[in-house]
Design an enzyme around this catalytic site. Sequence first.
Site, PDB file in Angstrom:
ATOM      1  N   ARG A 157     -23.438  17.573  43.762  1.00 28.11           N
ATOM      2  CA  ARG A 157     -24.705  17.065  43.252  1.00 28.11           C
ATOM      3  C   ARG A 157     -25.054  17.816  41.989  1.00 28.11           C
ATOM      4  O   ARG A 157     -25.070  18.750  42.029  1.00 28.11           O
ATOM      5  CB  ARG A 157     -25.692  17.100  44.347  1.00 28.11           C
ATOM      6  CG  ARG A 157     -26.822  16.483  43.908  1.00 28.11           C
ATOM      7  CD  ARG A 157     -27.982  16.217  45.161  1.00 28.11           C
ATOM      8  NE  ARG A 157     -27.509  15.382  46.268  1.00 28.11           N
ATOM      9  CZ  ARG A 157     -27.728  15.642  47.470  1.00 28.11           C
ATOM     10  NH1 ARG A 157     -28.644  16.466  47.753  1.00 28.11           N
ATOM     11  NH2 ARG A 157     -27.141  14.834  48.386  1.00 28.11           N
ATOM     12  N   GLU A 172     -16.784  13.175  45.692  1.00 32.31           N
ATOM     13  CA  GLU A 172     -18.136  12.351  45.457  1.00 32.31           C
ATOM     14  C   GLU A 172     -19.057  13.015  44.550  1.00 32.31           C
ATOM     15  O   GLU A 172     -19.506  14.144  44.893  1.00 32.31           O
ATOM     16  CB  GLU A 172     -18.868  11.913  46.741  1.00 32.31           C
ATOM     17  CG  GLU A 172     -19.757  10.886  46.465  1.00 32.31           C
ATOM     18  CD  GLU A 172     -20.812  10.595  47.686  1.00 32.31           C
ATOM     19  OE1 GLU A 172     -20.373   9.437  48.255  1.00 32.31           O
ATOM     20  OE2 GLU A 172     -21.587  11.231  48.083  1.00 32.31           O
ATOM     21  N   GLU A 214     -36.952  11.550  51.425  1.00 34.99           N
ATOM     22  CA  GLU A 214     -36.710  10.533  52.240  1.00 34.99           C
ATOM     23  C   GLU A 214     -35.446  11.096  53.086  1.00 34.99           C
ATOM     24  O   GLU A 214     -35.576  10.440  54.239  1.00 34.99           O
ATOM     25  CB  GLU A 214     -36.124   9.452  51.279  1.00 34.99           C
ATOM     26  CG  GLU A 214     -36.021   8.148  51.851  1.00 34.99           C
ATOM     27  CD  GLU A 214     -34.606   7.712  52.382  1.00 34.99           C
ATOM     28  OE1 GLU A 214     -34.602   6.937  53.040  1.00 34.99           O
ATOM     29  OE2 GLU A 214     -33.679   8.588  52.038  1.00 34.99           O
ATOM     30  N   LYS A 238     -16.492  22.240  39.014  1.00 32.57           N
ATOM     31  CA  LYS A 238     -17.708  22.893  38.759  1.00 32.57           C
ATOM     32  C   LYS A 238     -17.301  23.575  37.485  1.00 32.57           C
ATOM     33  O   LYS A 238     -18.466  23.678  36.528  1.00 32.57           O
ATOM     34  CB  LYS A 238     -18.052  23.869  39.968  1.00 32.57           C
ATOM     35  CG  LYS A 238     -19.653  24.436  39.742  1.00 32.57           C
ATOM     36  CD  LYS A 238     -20.035  25.144  40.999  1.00 32.57           C
ATOM     37  CE  LYS A 238     -21.253  25.671  41.015  1.00 32.57           C
ATOM     38  NZ  LYS A 238     -22.066  26.235  42.112  1.00 32.57           N
ATOM     39  N   LYS A 265     -15.204  23.042  34.897  1.00 35.09           N
ATOM     40  CA  LYS A 265     -15.322  22.064  34.029  1.00 35.09           C
ATOM     41  C   LYS A 265     -16.776  21.787  33.399  1.00 35.09           C
ATOM     42  O   LYS A 265     -16.946  21.735  32.359  1.00 35.09           O
ATOM     43  CB  LYS A 265     -14.707  20.773  34.206  1.00 35.09           C
ATOM     44  CG  LYS A 265     -12.960  20.749  34.491  1.00 35.09           C
ATOM     45  CD  LYS A 265     -12.428  19.549  35.063  1.00 35.09           C
ATOM     46  CE  LYS A 265     -11.262  19.476  35.919  1.00 35.09           C
ATOM     47  NZ  LYS A 265     -10.329  20.112  35.252  1.00 35.09           N
TER      48      LYS A 265
HETATM   49  P1  GTP Z   1     -21.502   6.350  53.143  1.00 35.75           P
HETATM   50  O1  GTP Z   1     -20.692   7.218  52.404  1.00 35.75           O
HETATM   51  O2  GTP Z   1     -20.869   6.141  54.330  1.00 35.75           O
HETATM   52  O3  GTP Z   1     -22.899   6.793  53.327  1.00 35.75           O
HETATM   53  O4  GTP Z   1     -21.498   4.788  52.714  1.00 35.75           O
HETATM   54  P2  GTP Z   1     -21.266   4.707  50.984  1.00 35.75           P
HETATM   55  O5  GTP Z   1     -19.901   5.439  50.400  1.00 35.75           O
HETATM   56  O6  GTP Z   1     -21.511   3.197  51.046  1.00 35.75           O
HETATM   57  O7  GTP Z   1     -22.567   5.334  50.330  1.00 35.75           O
HETATM   58  P3  GTP Z   1     -23.268   5.431  49.231  1.00 35.75           P
HETATM   59  O8  GTP Z   1     -22.323   5.674  47.858  1.00 35.75           O
HETATM   60  O9  GTP Z   1     -24.078   4.480  48.936  1.00 35.75           O
HETATM   61  O10 GTP Z   1     -23.911   6.977  49.369  1.00 35.75           O
HETATM   62  C1  GTP Z   1     -23.484   8.148  49.692  1.00 35.75           C
HETATM   63  C2  GTP Z   1     -24.363   9.144  49.628  1.00 35.75           C
HETATM   64  O11 GTP Z   1     -25.538   8.925  48.884  1.00 35.75           O
HETATM   65  C3  GTP Z   1     -24.996   9.210  51.011  1.00 35.75           C
HETATM   66  O12 GTP Z   1     -24.126  10.076  51.932  1.00 35.75           O
HETATM   67  C4  GTP Z   1     -26.379  10.016  50.713  1.00 35.75           C
HETATM   68  O13 GTP Z   1     -26.009  11.534  50.646  1.00 35.75           O
HETATM   69  C5  GTP Z   1     -26.767   9.524  49.547  1.00 35.75           C
HETATM   70  N1  GTP Z   1     -27.582   8.399  49.529  1.00 35.75           N
HETATM   71  C6  GTP Z   1     -27.326   6.892  49.695  1.00 35.75           C
HETATM   72  N2  GTP Z   1     -28.183   6.155  50.026  1.00 35.75           N
HETATM   73  C7  GTP Z   1     -29.298   7.047  50.314  1.00 35.75           C
HETATM   74  C8  GTP Z   1     -30.754   6.821  50.547  1.00 35.75           C
HETATM   75  O14 GTP Z   1     -31.199   5.882  50.568  1.00 35.75           O
HETATM   76  N3  GTP Z   1     -31.491   8.014  50.725  1.00 35.75           N
HETATM   77  C9  GTP Z   1     -30.908   9.083  50.557  1.00 35.75           C
HETATM   78  N4  GTP Z   1     -31.716  10.220  50.494  1.00 35.75           N
HETATM   79  N5  GTP Z   1     -29.647   9.436  50.085  1.00 35.75           N
HETATM   80  C10 GTP Z   1     -28.869   8.315  50.104  1.00 35.75           C
HETATM   81 MG    MG Z   2     -19.799   7.698  50.439  1.00 36.12          MG
END
Ligand code: GTP
Ligand code: MG
Length: 232
Positions: free
Chosen positions: A106, A168, A183, A47, A49
């Site tokens: 985020r 992340e 959503e 944060k 940075k």
């Molecule tokens: P997970 O970490 O298990 O969810 O799988 P992943 O690493 O393949 O997920 P991805 O990188 O696609 O998404 C990680 C995060 O992005 C989620 O935990 C959410 O915070 C956000 N996210 C992803 N898809 C959606 C979506 O369709 N709607 C919303 N609101 N958030 C999303």
């Molecule tokens: Mg993820």
Amino acid sequence: MYGKDTLLGQLNLKELYHLEFGDNELRRLEEWRKLPTLYQLALDELKNKIKLIQTEWKIHNGYSPIEHIKTRIKEPKSILDKLERKGLEMTVDNMVNKIHDIAGMRIVFSFVKDIYSLLDHLRKREDLTILEIKDYIENPKPNGYQSLHLIVAVPLTLFEGQRWMKIEIQMRTLAMDFWASMEHILFYKFEKQVPPHIVKELTEAALAADALDKKMHGLRKEIMGSLEGNNP
Ligand code: GTP
Ligand code: MG
């Protein structure tokens, strides 16, 4: 190897005294106990940075590209649930190596273009490593979800030496954030069957958010373009 209850239970130190552990197991419990602190420190470093970049950007370009930054550490129960979902054993090694979003940041921007400028900048830095990029802006999810996701590693200098912690980062515009928040409230965590007409309307709403971003970009181009020397 521990069951979910044992791992969760160790958070309560009183319970620990009634259990018998070998040295090795105690070391692992110590490791589990200090993880949230290490991830929080890594988030704080990142944060700082980003804040520095933001300040410099403002000096050079006359505005701040970032609306706000939020951070969170995943709850222990969510981490264990995720390991379970992935069919992985509940070990500290698996948490650290297989779960990439224990620490999350985020960053919400005004304009899409600035997301990619920050990405370009982060790629050049030597004090962090980008491990993975998922570009849901270029390739939105079928429901319309848009964001740029990065997994980065940030170094912490500890007594034991340097340790790289994974974070992340989700980068999105205000319009994308607004859509994702709505959503999320409606469906993301509920895992229930969403009626098709609602899915369709949500996807349309995502397109509207995208159109708003494009409109704002056009306006910015016009305004900035009319100021001498600016190349938005
Ligand atoms: P997970 O970490 O298990 O969810 O799988 P992943 O690493 O393949 O997920 P991805 O990188 O696609 O998404 C990680 C995060 O992005 C989620 O935990 C959410 O915070 C956000 N996210 C992803 N898809 C959606 C979506 O369709 N709607 C919303 N609101 N958030 C999303
Ligand atoms: Mg993820």
